[in-house]
Motif scaffolding. Structure first.
Motif, mmCIF file in Angstrom:
data_model
loop_
_atom_site.group_PDB
_atom_site.id
_atom_site.type_symbol
_atom_site.label_atom_id
_atom_site.label_comp_id
_atom_site.label_asym_id
_atom_site.label_seq_id
_atom_site.Cartn_x
_atom_site.Cartn_y
_atom_site.Cartn_z
ATOM 1 N N ARG A 46 13.085 57.521 48.076
ATOM 2 C CA ARG A 46 13.064 56.066 48.085
ATOM 3 C C ARG A 46 11.882 55.592 48.650
ATOM 4 O O ARG A 46 11.389 55.959 49.720
ATOM 5 C CB ARG A 46 14.332 55.520 48.719
ATOM 6 N N ILE A 69 25.651 27.726 55.402
ATOM 7 C CA ILE A 69 26.245 28.831 54.766
ATOM 8 C C ILE A 69 27.580 28.740 54.532
ATOM 9 O O ILE A 69 28.420 29.361 53.773
ATOM 10 C CB ILE A 69 25.788 30.280 55.375
ATOM 11 N N LEU A 70 28.245 28.139 55.575
ATOM 12 C CA LEU A 70 29.670 28.057 55.593
ATOM 13 C C LEU A 70 30.175 26.863 54.516
ATOM 14 O O LEU A 70 31.461 27.172 54.235
ATOM 15 C CB LEU A 70 30.098 27.623 56.722
ATOM 16 N N ALA A 75 26.867 28.353 49.772
ATOM 17 C CA ALA A 75 27.221 29.721 49.531
ATOM 18 C C ALA A 75 27.004 30.038 48.124
ATOM 19 O O ALA A 75 26.472 31.058 47.788
ATOM 20 C CB ALA A 75 28.549 30.178 49.934
ATOM 21 N N LYS A 79 24.078 32.646 46.242
ATOM 22 C CA LYS A 79 24.484 33.601 45.407
ATOM 23 C C LYS A 79 23.797 33.404 44.041
ATOM 24 O O LYS A 79 23.179 34.616 43.454
ATOM 25 C CB LYS A 79 26.148 33.435 44.855
ATOM 26 N N GLN A 82 20.399 34.802 45.210
ATOM 27 C CA GLN A 82 20.398 36.145 45.299
ATOM 28 C C GLN A 82 20.514 37.011 43.816
ATOM 29 O O GLN A 82 19.621 38.125 43.590
ATOM 30 C CB GLN A 82 21.643 36.757 45.983
ATOM 31 N N GLU A 86 17.811 39.630 42.562
ATOM 32 C CA GLU A 86 18.068 40.744 42.602
ATOM 33 C C GLU A 86 17.848 41.466 41.096
ATOM 34 O O GLU A 86 17.090 42.400 40.676
ATOM 35 C CB GLU A 86 19.514 41.019 42.613
ATOM 36 N N THR A 91 14.105 41.392 46.944
ATOM 37 C CA THR A 91 15.113 40.983 47.939
ATOM 38 C C THR A 91 14.869 39.752 48.686
ATOM 39 O O THR A 91 13.924 39.277 49.022
ATOM 40 C CB THR A 91 14.726 42.291 49.105
ATOM 41 N N VAL A 92 16.239 39.258 48.948
ATOM 42 C CA VAL A 92 16.053 37.937 49.628
ATOM 43 C C VAL A 92 16.621 38.172 51.269
ATOM 44 O O VAL A 92 17.357 38.733 51.568
ATOM 45 C CB VAL A 92 17.233 36.980 48.781
ATOM 46 N N LEU A 93 15.803 37.357 51.913
ATOM 47 C CA LEU A 93 15.982 37.311 53.278
ATOM 48 C C LEU A 93 16.643 36.028 53.797
ATOM 49 O O LEU A 93 15.747 34.874 53.556
ATOM 50 C CB LEU A 93 14.419 37.412 54.047
ATOM 51 N N ILE B 69 30.490 36.931 48.741
ATOM 52 C CA ILE B 69 29.942 35.669 49.778
ATOM 53 C C ILE B 69 30.439 34.524 49.463
ATOM 54 O O ILE B 69 30.466 33.699 50.345
ATOM 55 C CB ILE B 69 28.408 35.856 49.536
ATOM 56 N N LEU B 70 31.340 34.299 48.262
ATOM 57 C CA LEU B 70 31.960 32.970 48.009
ATOM 58 C C LEU B 70 33.101 32.626 48.637
ATOM 59 O O LEU B 70 33.653 31.613 48.641
ATOM 60 C CB LEU B 70 31.945 32.901 46.323
ATOM 61 N N ALA B 75 31.790 34.370 54.263
ATOM 62 C CA ALA B 75 30.915 33.758 54.572
ATOM 63 C C ALA B 75 30.803 33.456 56.071
ATOM 64 O O ALA B 75 29.874 33.435 56.872
ATOM 65 C CB ALA B 75 30.905 32.084 53.878
ATOM 66 N N LEU B 93 19.510 41.658 56.838
ATOM 67 C CA LEU B 93 19.226 41.698 55.278
ATOM 68 C C LEU B 93 20.642 41.464 54.602
ATOM 69 O O LEU B 93 21.406 42.767 54.710
ATOM 70 C CB LEU B 93 18.465 42.901 54.590
ATOM 71 N N MET B 94 21.178 40.702 53.841
ATOM 72 C CA MET B 94 22.429 40.345 53.504
ATOM 73 C C MET B 94 22.428 40.767 51.957
ATOM 74 O O MET B 94 21.668 40.380 51.147
ATOM 75 C CB MET B 94 22.712 39.113 53.584
ATOM 76 N N PHE B 95 23.530 41.677 51.477
ATOM 77 C CA PHE B 95 23.887 41.900 50.096
ATOM 78 C C PHE B 95 25.302 41.631 49.730
ATOM 79 O O PHE B 95 26.138 41.515 50.726
ATOM 80 C CB PHE B 95 23.486 43.186 50.043
ATOM 81 N N ASN B 96 25.554 41.459 48.442
ATOM 82 C CA ASN B 96 26.720 41.242 48.097
ATOM 83 C C ASN B 96 27.464 42.212 47.181
ATOM 84 O O ASN B 96 26.679 42.556 46.265
ATOM 85 C CB ASN B 96 26.450 39.800 47.394
ATOM 86 N N ASP B 98 30.256 42.164 45.561
ATOM 87 C CA ASP B 98 31.313 41.713 44.579
ATOM 88 C C ASP B 98 32.360 42.856 44.414
ATOM 89 O O ASP B 98 33.035 43.031 43.302
ATOM 90 C CB ASP B 98 30.899 41.517 43.365
ATOM 91 N N LYS B 103 27.541 48.196 42.691
ATOM 92 C CA LYS B 103 26.508 46.980 43.454
ATOM 93 C C LYS B 103 26.449 47.565 44.930
ATOM 94 O O LYS B 103 25.331 47.303 45.312
ATOM 95 C CB LYS B 103 27.136 45.577 43.276
ATOM 96 N N ARG B 106 23.666 50.111 45.031
ATOM 97 C CA ARG B 106 22.389 49.696 44.620
ATOM 98 C C ARG B 106 21.937 48.845 45.977
ATOM 99 O O ARG B 106 20.748 48.821 46.339
ATOM 100 C CB ARG B 106 22.347 48.798 43.434
ATOM 101 N N THR B 110 18.479 49.737 47.769
ATOM 102 C CA THR B 110 17.134 48.704 48.441
ATOM 103 C C THR B 110 17.182 48.693 49.907
ATOM 104 O O THR B 110 15.763 48.599 50.416
ATOM 105 C CB THR B 110 17.679 47.493 47.684
#
Lengths: 341, 341
Positions: A46, A69-70, A75, A79, A82, A86, A91-93, B69-70, B75, B93-96, B98, B103, B106, B110
């Motif tokens: 990687r 974010i709440l 939110a 999404k 993101q 993706e 990558t999203v910070l 996240i929804l 959240a 670093l947040m990921f979702n 689903d 996912k 992946r 990342t």
DNA sequence: ATGAAAGCGCTAACAT
DNA sequence: ATGTTAGCGCTTTCAT
């Protein structure tokens, strides 16, 4: 950690060739390329994106700052951003400013160290200043605008959305329509107020300051403001509320006062939500394409990062969803119903 | 970008000293330190965390993977994690995922490139496998557990929460209590089902499979399952629903069937929300300390990263919040009310 | 088409 | 207490 050097060794090439093979395939002979790919796969290689970013000064990283974010609205924006990021390998910070310029500033400082290639921000009142922390960074403002003259923004058409909502109420025959409006240093609040005024004017109704109460975008504010507004001697027969959270407050205030929707009071909120759909009565709202908003902002930013010119600012349309919280005003009102507490 | 070299030059020291002055103050003479700090301030120096991470092999970065996240529950978890991380200068670093193992995989790939120092994950069914992507990384499982024998997890006490909820119903006199339960490959669903069974047993009631319907954690599933359950010839007088989303579905199903809460049906949901609070009638729920859950998980992880041993797994308590959706069952029921559609 | 070598910005030995 | 030097893993000239 498996590094490029190990891969190169296994494939019997130099690290340079290995690097090229993996992301500049056209510069490398097919056979060598296959060897490198095979080696990488075998070793579970990687790439270290930190090293890569350091070298290329391009991190494939985007910053995102939302104000809460709440809030499901935010939110959903997140999404959208993101998912779009993706899809292109970015990558999203994500950071959360909580509407506080100070937290926004800190988020920007942290972000800067990560060498982001772009930023998507739901602005606070100080975003204009704060953005000086990241000079030269491509920035898209989302949902609202900071008012910077050269800002690029992706928003909904708030004026027209609000106008349509209020026109719906005037069309039903309402003549005393109150509004709970957000802070005037937030662009969405200003625009929605303007739409309200335009719709009143179009219906030949006067704009009465006493019918417009400010709130700070939160449920509690909406509730308080609505209580006040609905306790007036001659209370409004309809309410237009400037955002999703305050709408919750307005509904609760109406409930507290024993007002039945839509018989005693019509309410239109801004921004749809499951809450609005499942409340009884289900709420009439100005729906926003929230997910798309985030997605468009991100695609837009990525396109600029990839060298395209900034497009025109975007305004996505809203849709008035007519549910059960709005109806014609009561033809007659007994004095009891207009009582003050 | 302003680098350490510029700062060093302005302060008339070597880059090494400048570096020490900024984060190893004790190794540097007070006067030099002040000069360096002054210079850094003047130039608006921001450390390049990429370079730092590359050198120290410690990125001050954490990964967070939530499954949706929804969902306000997630959240809120995320906010708890973020706030705790920020307080200690870590970036999340947040990921979702689903709920999709793919996912999740992946996201882990990342993430790995960013050299995270730890990971907080709400597991999917494949997390055990997927975690092989990041061997040796400290991992905290949040809300659920993957079932890995050496997993470290921060969860609520689902069994006792569910038991309390159902005991509340049996205490009110209900004897036919249905449950909408989540997927049995998710630990929370298994545990909540167990609590349900224990409470029935404690009340001397039989466990009837026909009263327990599965759903896939979403509103639509909850609605469908509830419709089925409530259309039975002898329908339950109370419902315990295994998560927040499905509870929405259950309430809507009851509404569709013309059942009035709590007269015709009592409902207890798992996880509190504003929706539950503002519904009419307000919903009786098993409330979780959601924000704390995220915060504790993060603090815990950071403590391990800083060299402390893993603490025991954590189970935070739930609280049954008694509102208006539960009441004793109707003493008598007319045949009309038990009709099937 | 491939390799050798330099360097992104920073920090940690090792000197002094 | 401070400076010198090397190197984290990668990409990219510049050679060949």
């Amino acid at each position: 950690m498996i590094g490029l050097e190990e891969v190169a060794k296994l494939a019997r090439v130099s690290p340079a060739t290995a690097s090229r093979a993996l992301h500049r395939p056209e510069l490398v002979a097919l056979r060598t390329r296959e060897r490198v790919e095979q080696a990488a796969l075998e070793l579970g290689y990687r790439p270290n994106v930190l090293a890569r970013s350091l070298r290329t000064r391009g991190s494939r990283t985007l910053g995102l700052i939302v104000t809460d974010i709440l809030n499901p609205f935010h939110a959903t924006l997140a999404k959208g951003v993101q998912d779009a990021a993706e899809a292109q390998g970015y990558t999203v910070l994500m950071f959360n400013s909580d509407e506080q310029p100070d937290k926004e500033r800190r988020a920007l400082e942290t972000l800067q160290g990560h060498l982001p290639q772009g930023l998507i921000v739901v602005p606070t009142s100080q975003t204009g200043d704060n953005l000086r922390i990241v000079p030269g960074l491509p920035v898209v403002e989302l949902d609202r605008t900071s008012g910077l003259p050269d800002a690029h923004s992706v928003m909904v058409d708030n004026v027209s959305g609000a106008r349509e909502a209020v026109a719906h109420l005037t069309g039903l025959g309402h003549r005393r329509i109150g509004m709970i409006v957000g802070r005037q240093d937030v662009s969405t609040a200003r625009e929605r107020l303007q739409g309200y005024r335009e719709a009143l004017a179009a219906a030949g109704l006067p704009y009465l300051e006493s019918l417009v109460l400010p709130g700070n975008h939160r449920e509690a504010d909406g509730r308080l403001a609505s209580m006040q507004l609905l306790s007036q001697r001659e209370r409004p027969t309809a309410l237009f509320v400037g955002n999703n959270e305050m709408t919750v407050g307005a509904v609760l205030a109406a409930r507290d006062l024993g007002l039945e929707l839509p018989r005693d009071l019509s309410i239109v909120g801004f921004d749809d939500s499951r809450w609005a759909q499942t409340m009884s009565p289900a709420l009439t709202v100005v729906a926003q394409p929230t997910y798309e908003l985030g997605m468009v902002a991100c695609q837009w930013l990525l396109s600029v990062i990839q060298g395209n010119p900034w497009p025109e600012n975007v305004r996505l349309p809203t849709v008035l969803i007519h549910r059960s919280s709005t109806a014609p005003p009561q033809p007659t009102r007994s004095p009891a119903q207009a009582a003050s507490p």
